[in-house]
Structures are given as structure tokens and as C-alpha cells.
Design an enzyme around this catalytic site. Structure first.
Site, mmCIF file in Angstrom:
data_model
loop_
_atom_site.group_PDB
_atom_site.id
_atom_site.type_symbol
_atom_site.label_atom_id
_atom_site.label_comp_id
_atom_site.label_asym_id
_atom_site.label_seq_id
_atom_site.Cartn_x
_atom_site.Cartn_y
_atom_site.Cartn_z
ATOM 1 C CG ASN A 61 -51.090 -31.282 49.779
ATOM 2 O OD1 ASN A 61 -50.287 -30.873 50.628
ATOM 3 N ND2 ASN A 61 -51.469 -32.439 49.446
ATOM 4 C CD1 TRP A 62 -48.710 -25.224 47.964
ATOM 5 C CD2 TRP A 62 -47.182 -24.079 49.034
ATOM 6 N NE1 TRP A 62 -48.737 -23.966 47.803
ATOM 7 C CE2 TRP A 62 -47.779 -23.299 48.180
ATOM 8 C CE3 TRP A 62 -46.007 -23.816 49.835
ATOM 9 C CZ2 TRP A 62 -47.755 -21.935 48.562
ATOM 10 C CZ3 TRP A 62 -45.857 -22.313 50.028
ATOM 11 C CH2 TRP A 62 -46.800 -21.624 49.481
ATOM 12 C CE LYS A 63 -49.812 -33.849 46.550
ATOM 13 N NZ LYS A 63 -50.235 -34.952 45.680
ATOM 14 C CG HIS A 72 -53.218 -36.145 51.046
ATOM 15 N ND1 HIS A 72 -52.539 -37.028 50.117
ATOM 16 C CD2 HIS A 72 -53.494 -35.006 50.262
ATOM 17 C CE1 HIS A 72 -52.248 -36.707 49.052
ATOM 18 N NE2 HIS A 72 -53.130 -35.451 49.083
ATOM 19 C CD GLU A 79 -49.434 -37.628 48.069
ATOM 20 O OE1 GLU A 79 -49.134 -37.004 48.641
ATOM 21 O OE2 GLU A 79 -49.900 -37.475 46.759
ATOM 22 C CD GLU A 128 -57.153 -34.626 47.786
ATOM 23 O OE1 GLU A 128 -56.829 -33.912 47.110
ATOM 24 O OE2 GLU A 128 -56.574 -35.440 48.445
ATOM 25 N N GLY A 141 -52.499 -36.720 41.274
ATOM 26 C CA GLY A 141 -51.048 -36.430 40.743
ATOM 27 C C GLY A 141 -50.785 -37.456 39.358
ATOM 28 C CB SER A 165 -55.447 -34.223 38.052
ATOM 29 O OG SER A 165 -54.395 -35.350 38.324
ATOM 30 N N GLY A 171 -53.068 -30.275 44.225
ATOM 31 C CA GLY A 171 -51.608 -30.505 44.592
ATOM 32 C C GLY A 171 -50.738 -29.888 43.601
ATOM 33 N N GLY A 172 -50.306 -30.710 42.367
ATOM 34 C CA GLY A 172 -49.364 -30.081 41.547
ATOM 35 C C GLY A 172 -49.701 -28.606 40.808
HETATM 36 C C1 PEP Z 1 -53.341 -33.734 46.393
HETATM 37 O O1 PEP Z 1 -52.491 -33.626 46.840
HETATM 38 O O2 PEP Z 1 -54.383 -33.527 47.357
HETATM 39 C C2 PEP Z 1 -53.692 -33.598 44.868
HETATM 40 C C3 PEP Z 1 -55.216 -33.453 44.599
HETATM 41 O O3 PEP Z 1 -52.926 -33.403 44.000
HETATM 42 P P1 PEP Z 1 -53.010 -33.271 42.534
HETATM 43 O O4 PEP Z 1 -53.610 -32.127 42.318
HETATM 44 O O5 PEP Z 1 -51.567 -33.020 42.011
HETATM 45 O O6 PEP Z 1 -53.632 -34.472 41.898
#
Ligand code: PEP
Length: 251
Positions: free
Chosen positions: A9-11, A95, A97, A167, A173, A213, A234-235
Site C-alpha cells: 500500500n503506497w498510500k 483501511h 486511515e 491490521e 506505521g 509494520s 505500508g512503509g
Molecule cells: C498499511 O498501511 O496498511 C500498513 C500496514 O502500514 P505499515 O506497514 O507502514 O505499518
């Protein structure tokens, strides 16, 4: 056996050129990876450009959100039909967010899930508890509400096209990952919920991803758990080397 599923997920990151470049590096770096599904989710504006790199390859394309209508007076929104037209096969829905920053409810998320299915797109439904909910013993209740709400009205056949991403919000994050045991416990509970709503066969087949993470250093332990079938990243999906190592997890 459930086929592993790794999604990035490049957000809200990357220009068109950067998106194309990362997609190209992932394409080249996974040429020999045949036994797992790999999906990337760039921003809306980069979908068509990234599709020129990964369209009709072993890498799938996902959008990060959608609006549950085909077309109409919904300024600023994008429909599942338009996402399909841009080359998407998947849409990330619900998600945390979006739930937190944009007040998305389970009912609205369910409308998106149903519209994506109707359009021929496969939803990646995100669920997960906040730290406060976990610490006040509401985790199971929250997961139950999100699973039942998000999947309301689906047939067993439609459910076969759903991927669930667990999640925990406190792990997204933050650098804090759920332990392998914490993640397994939640995944097993979620699979049980799916069994209650559908059938044992559907529950045994549904892929449940862990997100929060995920890094090269923790992916192997997570993927070794019985009910963890993949990762939503994500990251660490923004960097080719890290994401390639995650895709190539060893368990
Ligand atoms: C996400 O955005 O779905 C996520 C899990 O982010 P991260 O890996 O950065 O925690």
C-alpha cells in the site's frame, strides 16, 4: 493450501516517474516468483501509468479506495468501474486511515465491497482494533462488528473473492508489530467468524493478511503462523529492496 498474498500500500507517496520506477524494479525482481500473489496499490493518479508496467504480468494492481457508485455527481470520487478501466484487479477497502481520518463506517465500507464485487474487482477488506480497544478488552467485539458489517449481504461465492487484512491500528506505521502469537490469535478468530457467517470450506479458503509494520526482519515469523496467509505492507513497500525481501519471505 492457501496461496500467499503480499500487497504493498503506497498510500499518498510517489510521483508518476517514481511509481513507474518502483513497479519496474518489483517486476524485474520477482520474475522468478511464481507461487504467490503480488499486488501493489499506488495513488489514483499513478494507476494507469503503473498498469503500463505491470498490466498482464504476474503483478496485480490495486486502488487504495473507491466510491460505491458507477458514476454521478460525487465530486472528487472514483468509481470501481473507472478503477477497472485503469487496470485494477483489486481495491483496498476500509483501511484504518479511511475509517479514522475520513469517518468511514462499516455500512459504507460494505457498500464499497458490494459495488466492487458487482464490478468484477476483488476487495481487500481491512479490519483491526485500536490500542484503546485492545487494552479495554474490546478487540474481539470490534473485529466481529467489522467482519459482519463489512461482509453483510455477501454470498459464499462472492466471499471467495474477498481478501481480509487484519491490521491492528496500533501497529500501522508505528514500528510496533503484533507478535507472531498476537497476530495468529486474531487471524484464527477472524477465520472462525468467516466460518460462522459462511461455511467451513469458505473459511478454510479465505486469505487473511497481516498488516502493521511488516518489515524484512519480521515477515518470516509472521508468515510461519498457521492462519497468516500474507501481508499488507505500508512503509516497507515503498522501497524495492525491502519489499522484495518481504515478497520472498521464507517460512
Ligand atoms: C498499511 O498501511 O496498511 C500498513 C500496514 O502500514 P505499515 O506497514 O507502514 O505499518
Amino acid at each position: 493450501m492457501r496461496r500467499p498474498f503480499i500487497a504493498g500500500n503506497w498510500k499518498l507517496h510517489k510521483t508518476l516517474a517514481e511509481s513507474r520506477d518502483l513497479a519496474q524494479q518489483l517486476f524485474v525482481g520477482t520474475a522468478d516468483v511464481k507461487d504467490r500473489d503480488i499486488v501493489i496499490a499506488p495513488v489514483f493518479t499513478a494507476l494507469a501509468a503503473v498498469n503500463q508496467v505491470v498490466g498482464d504480468t504476474h503483478i496485480g494492481l490495486a486502488a487504495q479506495n473507491c466510491y460505491p457508485a458507477d458514476q454521478g455527481a460525487f465530486t472528487g470520487e472514483v468509481s470501481p468501474a473507472q478503477l477497472k478501466d485503469a487496470g485494477c484487479g483489486y481495491v483496498i477497502i476500509g483501511h484504518s486511515e479511511r475509517r479514522q481520518l475520513f469517518s468511514e463506517t462499516d455500512e459504507f465500507i460494505n457498500q464499497k465491497v458490494l459495488k466492487c464485487l458487482e464490478t468484477g474487482l476483488n476487495p481487500i477488506l481491512c479490519i483491526g482494533e485500536t490500542l484503546e480497544e485492545r487494552e479495554t478488552d474490546q478487540m474481539l467485539e470490534v473485529l466481529t462488528r467489522q467482519v459482519k458489517g463489512g461482509l453483510a449481504g455477501l454470498t459464499a461465492e462472492q466471499m471467495e473473492r474477498i481478501v481480509i487484512a487484519y491490521e491492528p491500528v496500533w501497529a500501522i506505521g508505528t514500528g510496533k508489530t503484533a507478535t507472531d502469537e498476537q497476530a495468529q490469535e486474531a487471524h484464527s478468530f477472524i477465520r472462525g467468524l468467516v466460518q460462522g457467517l459462511f461455511t467451513p470450506e469458505v473459511a478454510a479458503a479465505v486469505r487473511i493478511l497481516y498488516g502493521g509494520s511488516v518489515k524484512p526482519g519480521n515477515v518470516d515469523g509472521l508468515m510461519a503462523q498457521d492462519d497468516i496467509d500474507g501481508a499488507l505492507v505500508g512503509g516497507a513497500s515503498l522501497n524495492a529492496e525491502d519489499f522484495l525481501r518481504i515478497i520472498k519471505f521464507q517460512s
